[in-house]
Enzyme design. Structure first.
Site, short mmCIF file in Angstrom:
data_model
loop_
_atom_site.label_atom_id
_atom_site.label_comp_id
_atom_site.label_asym_id
_atom_site.label_seq_id
_atom_site.Cartn_x
_atom_site.Cartn_y
_atom_site.Cartn_z
CB SER A 50 39.54 36.82 38.59
OG SER A 50 38.57 36.09 37.87
CG ASP A 61 34.34 35.58 37.97
OD1 ASP A 61 33.59 36.39 37.38
OD2 ASP A 61 35.53 35.41 37.65
CG ASP A 103 36.60 39.59 37.49
OD1 ASP A 103 36.25 38.43 37.77
OD2 ASP A 103 37.42 39.85 36.59
CG ASP A 144 36.20 37.73 34.20
OD1 ASP A 144 35.78 37.06 35.16
OD2 ASP A 144 37.42 37.86 33.94
#
Length: 562
Positions: free
Chosen positions: A146, A300, A302, A304
């Site tokens: 993440s 960010d 990834d 999400d």
């Protein structure tokens, strides 16, 4: 002999561990570093695995990934032949070793006879959630850390509903992992697995279906579609999906930060690629000022989570926190749906217990029920998973203060793609009315009261830091505090054993006599303890002062723990 040395010697004497990995350990001269690498096995929990990439049992590496995958494979097999046939889908982000870890995991599943679907390139986390639901697999994995710094990677596990695993499945997997040595893992040659049909590379059919379902969630078309937006994917996975969605939605003035456009596992322009941190906006603010942008959107690595900054009347850019952005989205979405009579009588939103109450207040003013869960979208999405079966409520929106949001039912995790689309739609809607998002935020405050907050983390690395965090929580539990900042404690809620309909977690919440409240908890994915402070008043300065005084008192008590 210290316990860590037993693990280290087992690593050095293993027939499975490569000579290169052994040499990495032999080259380390500092005992504290060796102890940190081997004092425990990297913890597997509902967040899966997350840690620094490197050799050792407390690191992310091919052996830890392979063993976790074997544990998950055994769990899937324990759920029967149908689960094995349904298979698993794996996505990965841009980080160092993400592609390699993905291939290693796929080879383990293939060797265990479990059909494994792989994407052809990097994908955002929400597209993995969507793929689990679309393909009807029994499980899914995203190899990602993440927003953690570049030296980290992770391994997030999803179950058949498309949401991250809860304690029941996590405990099954952990039980299997604990019974495995690295030597117990079985793998299949990658090319052989593809040839046998056990590994399948997905085409773009799922992507197109995801885009179609995301675009269908748009509400208004009476928009200023020439709104000037700066977008940064922070060198992560969001670049292509977010730009595609905004282009298809008809927005014509999307400007990507060139230095942060393409994948870069070093995150060289940002260091800590977390859009919650205002420093992540340095390049995007420079571009925004240059082109006079109305809005800045950052996802960010990834994709999400999403954070935003909005241009004020004076030309400067205001950084919205996650509570504010969630409240803005709820205000826009719920009012827009309400105008069209599209909110069902059992419509509901879900937020975490450490998220502020402004969104709840907005929802309840429109007769939309607000439910609360423990932190993390695995918990937030567990409710719509239940409602799919019980029909008790109809899920509309979920969010938490750490800049995670989801709208609708096609994804069961926070989704930076649809959130970006709805944020730009919202900003363009209000721009056509002559308002910016700061204007709308203060319109909300005037209507519902000034909800103010301060969220912060104390980072405490390594084994010593972990133990100090536990001592801090123990100190607060045992001290029986009667007041903070001169305000009497009205209620102390300890989630250690659960509370009402909310499950167990290492969280303490203190409600004070004037309606202010704060929460403390250790992070589940990073070496830090988190503090959340909230206050409300009819006057903005009074609410802000309350927050500041509570913060000063709580921090002094936390830092007193050595």
């Amino acid at each position: 002999m210290k316990m860590y040395k037993e693990r280290m010697n087992a690593w050095l004497n293993s027939q499975v561990i490569s000579e290169e990995s052994k040499e990495e350990i032999r080259s380390i001269k500092y005992e504290t570093e060796l102890e940190d690498r081997f004092y425990q096995d990297l913890e597997f929990g509902t967040a899966g695995l997350r840690g620094i990439v490197g050799a050792g049992t407390n690191r992310m590496n091919e052996y830890v990934i392979a063993r976790a995958s074997q544990g998950l494979a055994n769990t899937i097999k324990n759920h029967g032949e149908e689960a094995v046939k349904r298979g698993i889908v794996i996505a990965h982000d841009v980080r160092f070793m993400s592609e390699e870890f993905t291939e290693i995991a796929a080879r383990v599943f293939a060797a265990n006879g479990i059909k494994t679907y792989l994407f052809d390139d990097i994908r955002p986390t929400p597209m993995l959630s969507y793929a689990v639901r679309y393909l009807k697999t029994v499980s899914g994995i995203v190899v990602t850390a993440s927003h953690n710094p570049k030296q980290y990677n992770g391994y997030k596990v999803y179950w058949k509903e498309g949401s991250q695993i809860l304690d029941d499945i996590a405990n099954e997997i952990l039980s299997e992992i604990k019974n495995l040595d690295f030597e117990d893992v079985i793998t299949m040659d990658y090319d052989e697995a593809i040839e046998k049909g056990l590994i399948e590379i997905l085409d773009h059919t799922i992507d197109q279906s995801y885009y179609k379902d995301t675009l269908a969630k748009g509400i208004n078309d009476d928009l200023d579609k020439d709104i000037c937006v700066v977008y940064t994917p922070l060198n992560g996975t969001g670049n292509k999906p977010v730009r595609h969605i905004l282009r298809e939605r008809g927005f014509t003035n999307i400007n990507v930060v060139p230095e942060q456009e393409n994948p870069d596992p070093t995150f060289a322009t940002v260091g800590y690629p977390n859009p919650e941190d205002i420093k992540a906006f340095k390049y995007s603010v420079e571009l925004a000022k240059k082109i006079n942008a109305d809005l800045i959107v950052a996802t960010d690595p990834d994709c999400d989570r999403v954070a935003i900054m909005g241009k004020q009347k004076d030309g400067e850019y205001y950084a919205f926190n996650g509570n504010q952005t969630g409240a803005l989205l709820l205000y826009y979405i719920l009012n827009s749906l309400n105008q069209r009579n599209l909110i069902s009588k059992n419509g509901a939103i879900v937020k975490s217990i450490v998220t502020g109450d402004l969104g709840k207040t907005i929802a309840e003013s429109l007769s939309v029920k607000c439910y609360e869960t423990l932190t993390g979208f695995k918990n937030i999405c567990s409710l719509p998973n239940k409602w799919d079966i019980s029909k008790e409520s109809e899920f509309i929106f979920g969010y938490e203060e750490s800049i995670g949001y989801v709208f609708g039912n096609h994804v069961r995790d926070k989704d930076g793609v649809i959130s970006s689309m709805m944020i730009v739609e919202m900003a363009s809607y209000y721009k056509k009315m002559g308002k910016n998002l700061v204007d709308v935020l203060y319109e909300i405050y005037e209507k519902y009261g000034y909800f103010k907050e301060h969220l912060m983390s104390i980072v405490l690395d390594g084994m010593e830091g972990k133990e100090r965090i536990l001592r801090m929580m123990k100190f607060f539990r045992e001290s029986g505090f009667k007041e903070f900042a001169g305000l009497k404690v009205k209620e102390e809620i300890d989630y250690k054993n659960g509370y009402k309909d909310v499950g167990k977690s290492n969280v303490l919440i203190y409600h004070l006599e004037d309606g202010s409240w704060f929460a403390i908890r250790p992070s589940g994915t990073e070496p830090k303890i988190k503090l959340y402070i909230y206050a409300k008043d009819v006057a903005e300065d009074v609410a802000e002062n309350k927050v500041g005084e509570i913060k000063e008192d709580v921090l002094s008590k936390l830092y007193s723990v050595k």
